[in-house]
Design a protein around this motif. Structure first.
Motif, mmCIF file in Angstrom:
data_model
loop_
_atom_site.group_PDB
_atom_site.id
_atom_site.type_symbol
_atom_site.label_atom_id
_atom_site.label_comp_id
_atom_site.label_asym_id
_atom_site.label_seq_id
_atom_site.Cartn_x
_atom_site.Cartn_y
_atom_site.Cartn_z
ATOM 1 N N LEU A 58 0.824 -1.211 0.000
ATOM 2 C CA LEU A 58 0.000 0.000 0.000
ATOM 3 C C LEU A 58 0.858 1.262 0.000
ATOM 4 N N ARG A 59 0.207 2.420 -0.124
ATOM 5 C CA ARG A 59 0.895 3.707 -0.225
ATOM 6 C C ARG A 59 0.334 4.716 0.768
ATOM 7 N N CYS A 60 0.235 4.340 2.020
ATOM 8 C CA CYS A 60 -0.347 5.219 3.028
ATOM 9 C C CYS A 60 0.494 6.493 3.189
ATOM 10 N N PRO A 61 -0.164 7.665 3.251
ATOM 11 C CA PRO A 61 0.541 8.939 3.152
ATOM 12 C C PRO A 61 1.386 9.343 4.353
ATOM 13 N N GLU A 62 1.170 8.762 5.529
ATOM 14 C CA GLU A 62 1.976 9.117 6.697
ATOM 15 C C GLU A 62 2.879 7.964 7.135
ATOM 16 N N CYS A 63 3.179 7.070 6.211
ATOM 17 C CA CYS A 63 3.990 5.889 6.513
ATOM 18 C C CYS A 63 5.219 5.845 5.610
ATOM 19 N N PRO A 64 6.430 5.708 6.168
ATOM 20 C CA PRO A 64 7.636 5.635 5.347
ATOM 21 C C PRO A 64 7.626 4.482 4.343
ATOM 22 N N SER A 65 7.022 3.346 4.735
ATOM 23 C CA SER A 65 6.927 2.226 3.792
ATOM 24 C C SER A 65 6.021 2.597 2.630
ATOM 25 N N GLY A 66 4.884 3.219 2.951
ATOM 26 C CA GLY A 66 3.954 3.619 1.905
ATOM 27 C C GLY A 66 4.519 4.696 1.006
ATOM 28 N N LEU A 67 5.278 5.609 1.580
ATOM 29 C CA LEU A 67 5.865 6.709 0.812
ATOM 30 C C LEU A 67 7.142 6.301 0.083
ATOM 31 N N ARG A 68 7.653 5.108 0.424
ATOM 32 C CA ARG A 68 8.952 4.652 -0.118
ATOM 33 C C ARG A 68 10.032 5.698 0.172
ATOM 34 N N SER A 69 10.024 6.193 1.424
ATOM 35 C CA SER A 69 10.899 7.321 1.767
ATOM 36 C C SER A 69 12.071 6.933 2.663
ATOM 37 N N PHE A 70 12.292 5.639 2.897
ATOM 38 C CA PHE A 70 13.402 5.217 3.738
ATOM 39 C C PHE A 70 14.743 5.582 3.124
ATOM 40 N N THR A 71 15.693 5.952 3.988
ATOM 41 C CA THR A 71 17.078 6.048 3.537
ATOM 42 C C THR A 71 17.779 4.713 3.766
ATOM 43 N N ARG A 72 17.234 3.888 4.678
ATOM 44 C CA ARG A 72 17.790 2.545 4.896
ATOM 45 C C ARG A 72 17.231 1.586 3.843
ATOM 46 N N PRO A 73 17.961 0.510 3.572
ATOM 47 C CA PRO A 73 17.527 -0.413 2.514
ATOM 48 C C PRO A 73 16.271 -1.189 2.879
ATOM 49 N N THR A 74 15.577 -1.652 1.860
ATOM 50 C CA THR A 74 14.409 -2.511 2.029
ATOM 51 C C THR A 74 14.853 -3.966 1.905
ATOM 52 N N GLY A 75 14.275 -4.823 2.741
ATOM 53 C CA GLY A 75 14.669 -6.233 2.661
ATOM 54 C C GLY A 75 13.800 -7.095 3.545
ATOM 55 N N MET A 76 14.200 -8.358 3.677
ATOM 56 C CA MET A 76 13.463 -9.359 4.451
ATOM 57 C C MET A 76 14.307 -9.854 5.627
ATOM 58 N N LEU A 77 13.671 -10.057 6.763
ATOM 59 C CA LEU A 77 14.333 -10.553 7.963
ATOM 60 C C LEU A 77 14.953 -11.920 7.709
ATOM 61 N N ASP A 78 16.201 -12.057 8.110
ATOM 62 C CA ASP A 78 16.916 -13.326 7.967
ATOM 63 C C ASP A 78 16.465 -14.312 9.051
ATOM 64 N N ASP A 79 16.079 -15.507 8.628
ATOM 65 C CA ASP A 79 15.577 -16.511 9.560
ATOM 66 C C ASP A 79 16.585 -16.847 10.654
ATOM 67 N N THR A 80 17.843 -16.993 10.272
ATOM 68 C CA THR A 80 18.876 -17.383 11.233
ATOM 69 C C THR A 80 19.074 -16.325 12.297
ATOM 70 N N LEU A 81 19.126 -15.062 11.883
ATOM 71 C CA LEU A 81 19.293 -13.966 12.828
ATOM 72 C C LEU A 81 18.111 -13.931 13.804
ATOM 73 N N PHE A 82 16.906 -14.112 13.283
ATOM 74 C CA PHE A 82 15.712 -14.101 14.127
ATOM 75 C C PHE A 82 15.753 -15.240 15.149
ATOM 76 N N ARG A 83 15.984 -16.448 14.682
ATOM 77 C CA ARG A 83 15.969 -17.609 15.571
ATOM 78 C C ARG A 83 17.060 -17.518 16.636
ATOM 79 N N ARG A 84 18.239 -17.057 16.235
ATOM 80 C CA ARG A 84 19.342 -16.918 17.193
ATOM 81 C C ARG A 84 18.983 -15.921 18.296
#
Length: 340
Positions: A58-84
């Motif tokens: 979605l493109r919600c107007p007050e959300c960085p994800s929706g605005l695609r306004s992050f300066t940090r990279p977009t990605g997916m949580l690593d399973d190993t890091l989470f489980r550890r």
């Protein structure tokens, strides 16, 4: 009411002796720090938020994800890091939120992560726009052991819903909700506790009763009305509600707006919880949406070292001294929801 009681007992069932002792330590150290204005911290976090992904449909107007306004990279949580990390913390960790930015169900193994945390006896929750709750995902969600599901539903008609949830389809949200409730019944499961979260903005503020009725019709357990955080609020915004009770901002009468809440030199969140981004960065609060205040990196160190490290100690002390000097805190509106 029955659902609330069941959810309350479910939450309390997770409170083991080590978790209760840890919570006592954390609360005690917070109170002492607040009184003495000197940072002390005992124990481990009671609650953490893990970010499955920054991606969103979605493109919600007050959300960085929706605005695609992050300066940090977009990605997916690593399973190993989470489980550890969960394996390191689970004995004292009571509450795990699978949400920060993004849509959790876009992570291809999201429900496997939930299942791992649930197996450790941690109370698990997530927040979703419900566009991906098809039959299979609804069934797997119930089977995963997820304890609480917050579904964002910011309108009872497509017109009002899409005023904020840009690119979203209300029919999808309702279909996903029905799927989830259906599988709860089929599997005779008391979980997840299903909540409709209604972000009150000016375009939808006339639909509060309607969303209550809709939740009742669909057999949703509860409705929460959430106040909206507006980034550029000083000169007003078409999203700020006219109902003062549901606004985080007060009209100063001269065309300008200001935050209602007084900024106090203490914050419970800095003692009992933190946020972990998809790539392992630890930040102190959900208001740090772009991960500017980084306390450490779990790819390089264990959580316990980071939690008691110099950056965290200095940050907590700076907050006790003058919270107004921390940019993230100056924009903090503290309260986020009012009960339905």
């Amino acid at each position: 009411m029955k659902g609330k009681i069941s959810d309350g007992f479910n939450f309390l069932s997770k409170l083991t002796l080590p978790r209760a002792i840890n919570a006592t330590k954390v609360i005690s150290s917070y109170i002492l720090s607040k009184v003495t204005k000197t940072s002390r911290h005992w124990g481990s976090p009671i609650s953490i938020s893990f970010e499955p992904t920054t991606s969103c449909n979605l493109r919600c107007p007050e959300c960085p994800s929706g605005l695609r306004s992050f300066t940090r990279p977009t990605g997916m949580l690593d399973d190993t890091l989470f489980r550890r990390t969960i394996d390191e913390l689970h004995q004292k960790l009571l509450y795990l939120i699978f949400y920060f930015q993004g849509e959790p169900y876009l992570h291809p193994r999201f429900l496997d992560l939930v299942k791992h945390a649930s197996a450790k006896g941690i109370y698990t929750a997530t927040s979703t726009n419900a566009h991906f709750l098809n039959e299979e995902n609804a069934r797997k969600t119930v089977e995963s052991g997820l304890d609480r599901m917050i579904i964002s539903i910011d309108g009872t008609t497509q017109e009002t819903y899409q005023a904020y949830r840009i690119g979203g389809q209300l029919d999808k949200v309702l279909e996903g909700t029905r799927n989830l409730i259906k599988w709860k019944k089929k599997l005779k499961s008391r979980t997840p506790y299903v909540v409709f979260q209604f972000l009150v903005v000016r375009p939808n503020e006339h639909q509060l009763d309607e969303v209550r009725n809709l939740a009742k019709e669909l057999e949703v357990d509860d409705v929460w009305f959430k106040t909206a955080q507006i980034y550029d609020y000083e000169q007003g915004s078409p999203l700020i509600p006219t109902i003062d009770y549901y606004s985080r901002y007060q009209n100063n009468g001269n065309g300008s707006f200001s935050i209602k809440n007084k900024l106090l030199n203490h914050c419970w969140k800095m003692w009992h919880s933190c946020v972990i981004t998809w790539d392992g960065l630890v930040v102190p609060c959900c208001f740090d949406k772009d991960a500017e205040y980084r306390m450490g990196d779990l790819k390089q160190q264990k959580f316990e070292q980071l939690w008691r490290g110099t950056p965290y100690r200095k940050f907590r002390q700076a907050l006790l001294k003058s919270r107004n000097e921390i940019e993230m805190c100056r924009n903090c509106t503290q309260g986020t929801k009012v009960w339905g």
